[in-house]
Enzyme design. Structure first.
Site, short mmCIF file in Angstrom:
data_model
loop_
_atom_site.label_atom_id
_atom_site.label_comp_id
_atom_site.label_asym_id
_atom_site.label_seq_id
_atom_site.Cartn_x
_atom_site.Cartn_y
_atom_site.Cartn_z
CD GLU A 186 -9.72 -1.20 1.03
OE1 GLU A 186 -9.49 -1.92 2.02
OE2 GLU A 186 -8.37 -0.70 0.01
CB SER A 240 -0.99 0.32 1.16
OG SER A 240 -1.84 1.18 1.25
N GLY A 282 -4.10 -4.32 5.51
CA GLY A 282 -2.79 -3.72 6.67
C GLY A 282 -3.39 -2.28 7.66
CE LYS A 293 -4.29 4.04 1.98
NZ LYS A 293 -5.65 3.44 2.72
CG ASP A 348 -10.94 -1.08 5.10
OD1 ASP A 348 -11.56 -2.12 5.61
OD2 ASP A 348 -9.87 -0.99 4.56
CE LYS A 380 -7.56 -2.71 6.20
NZ LYS A 380 -7.89 -1.25 6.80
CE LYS A 421 -4.33 -0.61 0.58
NZ LYS A 421 -5.42 -0.94 1.61
CG ASP A 446 -8.32 2.40 0.48
OD1 ASP A 446 -9.93 2.36 1.02
OD2 ASP A 446 -7.48 1.78 1.61
#
Length: 370
Positions: A214, A136, A291, A164, A239, A263, A162, A189
């Site tokens: 996400e 990420s 994570g 952001k 998520d 998670k 991944k 995400d």
């Protein structure tokens, strides 16, 4: 599973690099290590994942401390535990506070596996001997810095990237990324940065052939995500919306997502994570392990969970050195060509470095059991 005492350590570790999401920037990670000790000297470890501020869920470091000291540990002190699954039942009267619950349940699972002299992965029904992992990457100051980080991650062998995103740092950024990495498995995400007013904008993501987006909408939403999924081709991964098996059932039945990120901290522990995993497997929905910028103990629990058969997509359990100058476990978590070897030692499979833990600890408390 007679417990003699529980030690609670408040630790603080500094990330190698600031981690930026749509909510802000973090470089210091404050968390708790929970150590459960039995009468034979076996030690089980758990790790809390809540942040200092309630930007991910309503939980924080302080609420975790309050719940552990005033409610959760006292419940265990007056209860008998035959199996770690009992912890879920004992904590059920306490509403939410899933991250606090998961931190201590993790210690009980590790202790149980060590008492049984088996790896934690085996104790929870895991099958894999290696797991695939991705990485990420937070929002970066410049596109060049982002491209450099992606290049470095791919050179290390990570199986997916991944990124952001947030309004203003999404479409143009992804155009640049795709120009340089046209076939790399990439997901994004959003951490709830968008609303249904952005449907037309989010539809533009379909051009980038992403693995998934996400949590684009509100952290507690399932209904609007179902509407959005019908409007876009990019698979939605939920998520923050999934805090229990019931949440997962509703989301899947409504068509709110095609993927679920599990998670351990967010859903309240390994027991509930397993139940969500099993239901998703039954319904043909892929899952992966997210994570929370964990230190080594939390990463070890994530590794064990990911050995379950329906974790079909690479998770976020990157190597220790990607985040920390020094971790609190030995050996540290190592990724080789995008793979982690599942440890075979009893429990989480890693030893806690007491000297390092003590150095990072700002305060500690001990709770004795009869």
């Amino acid at each position: 599973m007679a417990i003699e005492r529980i030690n609670l350590y408040k630790a603080n570790m500094r990330l190698k690099n600031p981690f930026q999401t749509s909510f802000g920037v973090m470089q210091e990670k404050e968390f708790f290590v929970i150590e459960a000790i039995d009468h034979d000297g076996n030690r089980g470890y758990g790790e809390s994942v809540a942040f200092r501020s309630p930007w991910y869920t309503e939980e924080t470091v302080k609420t975790t401390e309050h719940m552990l000291e005033d409610f959760l540990i006292p419940i265990l002190q007056k209860s008998e535990i035959d199996h770690p699954n009992d912890v879920f039942r004992l904590f059920r009267p306490i509403k939410r506070n899933n991250m606090a619950k998961a931190s201590i349940e993790g210690a009980i699972w590790d202790l149980y596996a060590k008492q049984q002299n088996i790896p934690l992965a085996k104790a929870i029904g895991g099958e894999k001997t290696t797991i695939e992992v991705g990485i990420s990457i937070g929002l970066q100051p410049t596109i060049k810095e982002l491209l450099d980080k992606i290049e470095a991650a791919l050179a290390t062998g990570y199986k997916r990237i991944k990124l952001k995103i947030k309004p203003g740092q999404d479409i143009e950024m992804l155009k640049e990324v795709r120009q340089h990495f046209p076939v790399t498995p990439i997901m994004v995400d959003a951490n709830s940065a968008y609303t249904l007013e952005d449907v037309d904008h989010l539809r533009k993501l379909d051009a980038f052939q992403l693995m998934m987006i996400e949590q684009p909408l509100a952290h507690d939403d399932i209904v609007d995500h179902a509407f959005l999924q019908k409007k876009i081709e990019t698979p939605i991964c939920l998520d923050e919306s999934i805090n229990s098996l019931d949440d997962a059932k509703r989301a899947i039945q409504l068509g709110s997502c095609k993927v679920i990120n599990i998670k351990i901290g967010r859903v309240g522990g390994i027991y509930e994570a397993k139940r969500i995993h099993d239901y998703c497997k039954e319904m043909g929905v892929d899952v992966w392990c997210g994570g929370m910028l964990e230190a080594g103990i939390g990463r070890a629990h994530n590794i064990a969970l990911t050995t379950l058969s329906n974790f079909t997509l690479p998770g976020d359990t990157a190597g220790s050195s990607n985040y920390w100058y020094e971790d609190i476990i030995q050996p540290e978590v190592i990724v080789e060509q995008g793979l982690i070897q599942v440890p075979t030692k009893p429990g989480i499979g890693f030893d806690v470095k007491e000297e390092s833990l003590n150095r990072f600890t700002s305060s500690s408390k001990t709770f004795t059991f009869n």
